[in-house]
Design a protein around this motif. Structure first.
Motif, short mmCIF file in Angstrom:
data_model
loop_
_atom_site.label_atom_id
_atom_site.label_comp_id
_atom_site.label_asym_id
_atom_site.label_seq_id
_atom_site.Cartn_x
_atom_site.Cartn_y
_atom_site.Cartn_z
N VAL A 208 0.81 -1.21 0.00
CA VAL A 208 0.00 0.00 0.00
C VAL A 208 0.85 1.27 0.00
CG1 VAL A 208 -0.20 0.04 2.52
CG2 VAL A 208 -1.98 1.08 1.13
N SER A 209 2.06 1.21 0.60
CA SER A 209 2.92 2.39 0.65
C SER A 209 3.47 2.78 -0.71
CB SER A 209 4.10 2.16 1.61
OG SER A 209 3.65 2.04 2.93
N GLN A 210 3.43 1.85 -1.66
CA GLN A 210 3.89 2.13 -3.02
C GLN A 210 2.72 2.44 -3.97
OE1 GLN A 210 7.03 2.57 -4.08
NE2 GLN A 210 7.67 2.36 -1.94
N ASP A 211 1.55 2.67 -3.40
CA ASP A 211 0.38 3.06 -4.18
C ASP A 211 -0.07 4.44 -3.70
OD1 ASP A 211 -1.99 3.43 -5.51
OD2 ASP A 211 -3.09 1.87 -4.42
N PRO A 212 0.50 5.51 -4.23
CA PRO A 212 0.21 6.85 -3.70
C PRO A 212 -1.13 7.42 -4.14
CG PRO A 212 1.77 7.00 -5.51
CD PRO A 212 1.56 5.54 -5.26
N SER A 213 -1.99 6.58 -4.74
CA SER A 213 -3.35 7.03 -4.94
C SER A 213 -4.11 7.05 -3.61
CB SER A 213 -4.08 6.13 -5.93
OG SER A 213 -4.22 4.80 -5.42
N HIS A 249 6.71 5.15 2.99
CA HIS A 249 7.10 5.05 4.40
C HIS A 249 6.39 3.87 5.06
CE1 HIS A 249 9.05 9.00 4.32
NE2 HIS A 249 7.97 9.49 3.73
N ARG A 250 6.98 3.40 6.15
CA ARG A 250 6.37 2.32 6.92
C ARG A 250 5.58 2.87 8.09
NH1 ARG A 250 7.71 -1.27 11.22
NH2 ARG A 250 6.78 -3.34 10.92
N ASN A 251 6.27 3.52 9.03
CA ASN A 251 5.57 4.06 10.21
C ASN A 251 6.45 5.13 10.84
OD1 ASN A 251 3.43 4.28 12.03
ND2 ASN A 251 4.34 2.80 13.44
N VAL A 252 6.27 6.36 10.44
CA VAL A 252 7.06 7.48 10.95
C VAL A 252 6.40 8.01 12.22
CG1 VAL A 252 7.86 9.82 10.50
CG2 VAL A 252 7.90 8.11 8.66
N GLN A 253 7.13 7.93 13.34
CA GLN A 253 6.61 8.40 14.62
C GLN A 253 7.45 9.50 15.23
OE1 GLN A 253 5.84 4.95 17.12
NE2 GLN A 253 3.83 4.70 16.18
N GLY A 254 8.36 10.06 14.44
CA GLY A 254 9.13 11.21 14.87
C GLY A 254 9.35 12.15 13.70
N MET A 255 9.20 13.45 13.95
CA MET A 255 9.43 14.43 12.89
C MET A 255 9.79 15.76 13.54
SD MET A 255 7.08 15.25 9.53
CE MET A 255 5.54 15.37 10.45
N THR A 256 10.79 16.43 12.99
CA THR A 256 11.21 17.72 13.53
C THR A 256 11.81 18.55 12.41
OG1 THR A 256 12.41 18.75 15.38
CG2 THR A 256 13.58 17.04 14.15
N HIS A 284 9.44 12.84 -3.06
CA HIS A 284 10.23 11.61 -3.14
C HIS A 284 9.48 10.41 -2.59
CE1 HIS A 284 14.10 13.09 -4.59
NE2 HIS A 284 13.90 14.16 -3.84
N ASN A 285 9.85 9.26 -3.13
CA ASN A 285 9.43 7.95 -2.65
C ASN A 285 10.56 7.40 -1.79
OD1 ASN A 285 8.82 5.22 -2.33
ND2 ASN A 285 8.54 4.79 -4.50
N TYR A 286 10.29 7.10 -0.51
CA TYR A 286 11.34 6.67 0.41
C TYR A 286 11.53 5.15 0.46
CZ TYR A 286 12.59 11.31 1.65
OH TYR A 286 13.09 12.59 1.58
N GLY A 287 10.86 4.42 -0.43
CA GLY A 287 11.30 3.07 -0.76
C GLY A 287 10.67 1.90 -0.06
N TRP A 288 10.00 2.09 1.09
CA TRP A 288 9.44 0.94 1.80
C TRP A 288 8.32 0.30 0.97
CZ3 TRP A 288 9.73 -2.76 5.21
CH2 TRP A 288 8.56 -3.37 5.69
N PRO A 289 8.32 -1.07 0.83
CA PRO A 289 9.30 -2.05 1.31
C PRO A 289 10.27 -2.50 0.20
CG PRO A 289 7.30 -3.18 0.71
CD PRO A 289 7.08 -1.73 0.35
#
Length: 413
Positions: A208-213, A249-256, A284-289
């Motif tokens: 699903v992470s590679q389907d940006p619709s 992305h898989r699961n981003v739980q930090g951002m600054t 950008h596409n960050y590649g997961w998985p």
């Protein structure tokens, strides 16, 4: 600690060798309930012994009795701190007196698995604009759950949120109560950035992470009122949702946001290890998985190709690859303050299963791991912020009935 991370080129910054924590993790953090446990290895081979600290941190208890605190956000003067609790409560803490008030008017949440009341942020113009932004998991009309974004106007005198409005709901909703992502920050452009997890999708061949619709496994960029900026990077691509800023992305739980450059940084959970710190650039596409340094749970079977072998994806600024023990990361922030001047500009990353705060020297995108903080306390670190009021480091511990703690300079003059 041993090293196993190499750094590539991201956002026109040269990234070089990165270190990796070498501690034993019995299970990866928070990816599949119930919560995991971890054991630390006391070795610290990667610490930068050439950089002595002239300030020794001391732990202080600010307030007590928090249940699964998740997000921390200071009001502008820095003497009042907002704290979300997974069960669905929002607290405001006076850091000088330790007084705690719970705020009324918070939206209903689905507090199941990894879900509940998650992150909190304030409007960049606070207090002139008194909006407080919340992310949370909540049920949708079909009985599934999704990551939600809402805002309300904070009335401090009455300890309530007024005029609460739902701004955004990630799609599609799913049954799995995991991987909500849910970190929110305001960028230097005044827009709101929000992370959305992949909801635990295991279909690595058609993920699903590679389907940006759809917006699972993404960072979305919104105006403060929830509308979509016209200059979003994929706005003219009919196959990609307009609100998406980055995906894969898989699961981003930090951002600054870096205080000097304005560049956005994220910490992301891997599968079996494969945890990452990324410099984030829109479009950008960050590649997961497809590109990942971790393995399938309970195995040494890689998921996809190594990220350094796939030039079409940005390389992580730092990663913990399969077999390292990993570092399932919580929140992260850059240190700015007078308490610890030797740490100015250091990147601090909360560790959940690793039960420590990683501290990195950052120079032009290069990360060098140094002596960790809180490594002997046995605390899962969910979030970490620095007060503009006193420069102390405030830490949310991921557990029931826990204190809110801070690190202050304990060096005697």
């Amino acid at each position: 600690m041993g090293r196993n991370g190499l750094i590539g080129l991201v956002a026109a910054l040269v990234l070089v060798i990165a270190g990796v924590g070498a501690f034993i993790v019995l299970r990866d953090d928070n990816d599949e309930p119930p919560s995991d446990e971890a054991t630390n290895n006391d070795s610290n081979d990667s610490a930068d012994d050439s950089e002595p600290s002239d300030h020794d941190p001391v732990i202080e208890t600010v307030a007590e009795g928090f249940d699964q605190p998740w997000g921390l956000e200071f009001l502008p003067e820095g003497d009042q701190l907002l704290v979300t609790e997974l069960v669905g409560t929002l607290a405001i803490v006076d850091i000088d007196s330790g007084d705690v008030r719970r705020i009324d008017g918070v939206p209903d949440v689905s507090a199941e698995g990894q879900g509940g009341l998650l992150d909190v942020a304030i409007d960049p113009d606070f207090p002139d604009s008194s909006w407080v932004y919340l992310t949370y998991s909540a049920a949708t009309d079909d009985g599934n759950t999704s990551t939600h974004l809402a805002r309300g106007q904070l009335d401090l005198d009455q300890a309530t949120l007024r005029d609460v409005e739902e701004l955004y709901v990630a799609e599609p909703a799913t049954q799995a109560p995991v991987h909500y992502g849910s970190k929110i920050v305001f960028g230097v452009d005044g827009n709101l950035y929000m992370t959305i997890g992949d909801r635990g999708d295991k279909n690595f061949a058609d993920h699903v992470s590679q389907d940006p619709s759809n917006t699972l496994g993404t960072t979305v960029r919104l105006r403060p009122d929830g509308s979509i900026p016209e200059d979003n990077p994929f706005i003219d691509d009919g196959d990609i949702a307009d609100e998406i800023y980055t995906y894969g992305h898989r699961n981003v739980q930090g951002m600054t946001v870096h205080p000097l450059t304005g560049v956005m940084w994220q910490s992301e959970h891997g599968e079996e290890d494969g945890d990452e710190i990324n410099i984030v650039e829109g479009g950008h596409n960050y590649g997961w998985p497809i590109a990942h340094s971790g393995c399938e749970y309970g195995t040494d079977t890689p998921i996809g190709d190594h990220p350094l072998d796939r030039d079409e994806f940005p390389n992580p600024a730092f990663f913990w690859e399969c077999g390292s023990g990993g570092f399932p990361p919580g929140g992260l922030t850059f240190y700015e303050g007078d308490q610890f001047p030797a740490w100015e500009g250091n990147l601090l990353v909360g560790g959940l299963a690793s039960e420590q705060v990683a501290r990195f020297i950052e120079e032009d995108g290069e990360l060098i791991e140094t002596e960790p903080l809180l490594a002997d306390e046995g605390w899962r670190i969910r979030d970490i912020v620095v007060s503009p009021h006193d420069g102390a480091i405030y830490v949310a511990i991921d557990d029931d009935d826990v204190p809110l703690i801070r690190l202050v300079d304990g060096t005697e003059d």
